[in-house]
Scaffold this motif. Structure first.
Motif, PDB file in Angstrom:
ATOM      1  N   ARG A   2       1.006  -1.192   0.087  1.00  0.00           N
ATOM      2  CA  ARG A   2      -0.326   0.117  -0.043  1.00  0.00           C
ATOM      3  C   ARG A   2       1.075   1.264  -0.028  1.00  0.00           C
ATOM      4  O   ARG A   2       1.708   1.388   0.740  1.00  0.00           O
ATOM      5  N   THR A   4       1.373   5.223  -0.180  1.00  0.00           N
ATOM      6  CA  THR A   4       0.749   6.604   0.019  1.00  0.00           C
ATOM      7  C   THR A   4       1.568   7.675  -0.615  1.00  0.00           C
ATOM      8  O   THR A   4       2.826   7.638  -0.041  1.00  0.00           O
ATOM      9  N   ARG A  13      -2.184  13.582   1.714  1.00  0.00           N
ATOM     10  CA  ARG A  13      -1.881  12.317   1.194  1.00  0.00           C
ATOM     11  C   ARG A  13      -2.728  11.252   0.795  1.00  0.00           C
ATOM     12  O   ARG A  13      -3.906  11.348   1.357  1.00  0.00           O
ATOM     13  N   GLU A  14      -2.546  10.515  -0.151  1.00  0.00           N
ATOM     14  CA  GLU A  14      -3.601   9.935  -0.703  1.00  0.00           C
ATOM     15  C   GLU A  14      -3.028   8.425  -1.116  1.00  0.00           C
ATOM     16  O   GLU A  14      -1.740   8.266  -1.357  1.00  0.00           O
ATOM     17  N   GLU A  15      -3.677   7.673  -1.108  1.00  0.00           N
ATOM     18  CA  GLU A  15      -3.403   6.053  -1.336  1.00  0.00           C
ATOM     19  C   GLU A  15      -3.139   6.095  -3.046  1.00  0.00           C
ATOM     20  O   GLU A  15      -4.016   6.429  -3.532  1.00  0.00           O
ATOM     21  N   ASP A 348       5.409   5.148   2.712  1.00  0.00           N
ATOM     22  CA  ASP A 348       4.642   6.053   3.253  1.00  0.00           C
ATOM     23  C   ASP A 348       5.314   7.511   2.773  1.00  0.00           C
ATOM     24  O   ASP A 348       6.147   8.113   3.349  1.00  0.00           O
ATOM     25  N   ASP A 349       4.927   7.955   1.630  1.00  0.00           N
ATOM     26  CA  ASP A 349       5.366   8.972   1.044  1.00  0.00           C
ATOM     27  C   ASP A 349       6.752   9.180   0.818  1.00  0.00           C
ATOM     28  O   ASP A 349       7.394  10.313   1.123  1.00  0.00           O
TER      29      ASP A 349
END
Length: 455
Positions: A2, A4, A13-15, A348-349
RNA sequence: GGCGGGAUGGCAGAGUGGUUUAUGCGACGGCCUGCAAAGCCGUUCACGCCGGUUCAAUUCCGACUCCCGCCUCCA
């Protein structure tokens, strides 16, 4: 996995959900090749290289385009100065840029289109924009009418009248509105130009990215990246051109922007003339250290560049390479997964500082003898995923050329070994001092004496 | 003026409503070493300011101070 990502469009932040998981598309604005590339060009290259590597692990096919702007007023000016053809100037600096990228362990993108190779596509797009009445011809120029695109300003969150009175852009004689921008401009006979329906000329800057992204990746792409300074007007203009040409509401689904490099607290920029070149940094520091320094801060934050940042990066890498040396007989299996901690951090970004922390903590476990085979492999593959530990540790510690002749050093070490055997420690220490003066540090161990470069 | 990002220990730099307060570099002490180096163990442990919410805030909310970027070619 997943993933982001922070999207400039929504400022949140978006998935990450690609339009087509079978072919993920990413476009990043590359350099204008009019001189040596500066460290500001290196940051997005390194950051999006990490993202490219991560995506390539998560998806079967990632199409990544990073363009080369090889026609532009600065290149023309540089060519005039050196008396060369613009193409020759651009080719030379493009070569240097690509060399810099290799030395930073930045993987080649899937596509590296050059503006001059896509003039036809640009002319087609401009013609289409005129036909759709989003662009108009005026005095040999073709301009995009910002007002014809209602969503103009959505990316930069900017509305009409936001410009300060002092910096207001003048509406030229040929510009209907100050916000309009050039798609095509005429070239004087001595400047490079291409035949077009509007006479001999050359493209404006913004149109190349729209045309090349469409040509290499498609009308709608997943990710578009670049430096923060490109949000306005460059990316705003790209959106306007691309959406109007394609008739689609979305050009890029995720817009990502890296923060700037700063020097002594001041922005590093061409206009301030305080840029540092990539090759300059590489002359003094190993490529991996420069890469580490570029990724040591989260990509969206400003990065204060300094010599101490580089030397800290070098030392941090030393400790990772020591751990790598401890597991060296182990080969990094291509399919070994990185640790969850590292993968989660990157997902995570692109939290590279947290990923480094995971790497260091794994290195600590290895040194303490607490790491199993799986953890050791995860350590190596995690480092590889981030583009590190690509050399063998010995090479790293000895620094410089693998081809260098080290027989003299080896001989001194052998003499010192004999002195120590005879418990003549003062002679042994003399040799160590002698080598230290040459920047060489010795490390004794049960397996014998190893040497490394001090810096 | 508009828009956006910050303020974390000696430095760099993540992160979190509270249980073991990342990680790196540096410093100090110890183990190891003929002495070192490397490694290991330990010490040094912070969240700009003022209010509010809460049983509990560095973390949420509001005000304030300061810093930075974009609005013009720029990664």
């Amino acid at each position: 996995m997943r993933i982001t990502l922070h999207n400039t469009l929504s400022n949140s932040r978006e998935e990450f959900a690609p339009a087509n998981p079978e072919r993920v598309t990413m476009y990043v604005c590359g350099p204008t090749v009019h001189g040596p590339s500066h460290l500001g060009n290196a940051r997005p290259a390194a950051v999006f290289d990490v993202l490219f590597r991560l995506l390539s692990r998560a998806y079967p096919n990632v199409a990544y385009a990073r363009n080369i702007t090889d026609i532009d007023d600065k290149i023309i000016a540089a060519a005039e100065k050196s008396g060369e053809e613009t193409a020759a100037v651009a080719a030379r600096w493009r070569g240097e840029y690509e060399r810099d990228m290799r030395r930073l362990f930045v993987l080649p993108p899937t596509f590296a289109p050059a503006a001059t190779e896509c003039i036809g596509a640009m002319i087609k797009m401009i013609s289409l924009l005129i036909k759709k009445e989003n662009a108009y011809e005026s005095g040999g120029n073709v301009l995009f009418s910002a007002a014809s695109f209602p969503a103009y300003g959505a990316l930069s969150n900017r509305r009409d009248g936001d410009a300060p009175a002092v910096a207001r852009v003048e509406a030229g004689e040929y510009k209907r509105d100050p916000a309009d921008f050039v798609l095509w401009k005429p070239s004087p006979p001595e400047a490079p130009g291409w035949e077009s329906p509007w006479g001999r000329g050359r493209p404006g800057w913004h149109i190349e990215c729209s045309a090349m992204a469409a040509q290499c990746l498609g009308e709608t792409i997943d990710i578009h990246g670049g430096g923060q300074d490109l949000i306005f007007p460059h990316h705003e203009n790209e959106i306007a051109q691309s959406c109007c040409a394609s008739g689609k509401a979305v050009f890029a689904k995720y817009w990502m922007h890296n923060g700037h490099l700063a020097l002594a607290g001041e922005k590093m920029s061409k206009s301030l003339g305080n840029t540092l070149t990539i090759s300059g940094a590489l002359a003094k520091h190993p490529g991996e250290a420069v890469r580490y320094a570029l990724l040591a801060t989260h990509y969206r934050h400003p990065l204060n560049w300094s010599e101490s940042l580089l030397s800290e990066a070098k030392r941090a890498l030393d400790s990772l390479y020591r751990a790598a040396a401890a597991v060296t007989p182990l080969s990094a299996k291509e399919d070994a997964p990185p640790s969850d901690a590292l993968a989660d951090a990157l997902a995570d970004d692109i939290n590279t500082p947290a990923a480094f922390a995971a790497l260091h903590s794994a290195a600590g476990d290895i040194q303490r003898g607490k790491a199993g085979e799986e953890e050791k492999r995860a350590f190596l593959s995690g480092a590889n995923l981030m583009g590190f530990l690509s050399q063998n540790p010995d090479e790293w510690f000895k620094g410089g050329d693998a081809a260098a002749d080290n027989s003299e050093i080896e001989e001194l070490i052998e003499r010192r070994r004999r002195a120590r055997e005879n418990r003549d420690f003062s002679a042994a220490d003399d040799i160590r001092k002698q080598l230290a003066a040459r920047g060489i540090v010795l490390e004794d161990s049960p397996e014998g004496t190893k040497w490394r470069s001090a810096s």
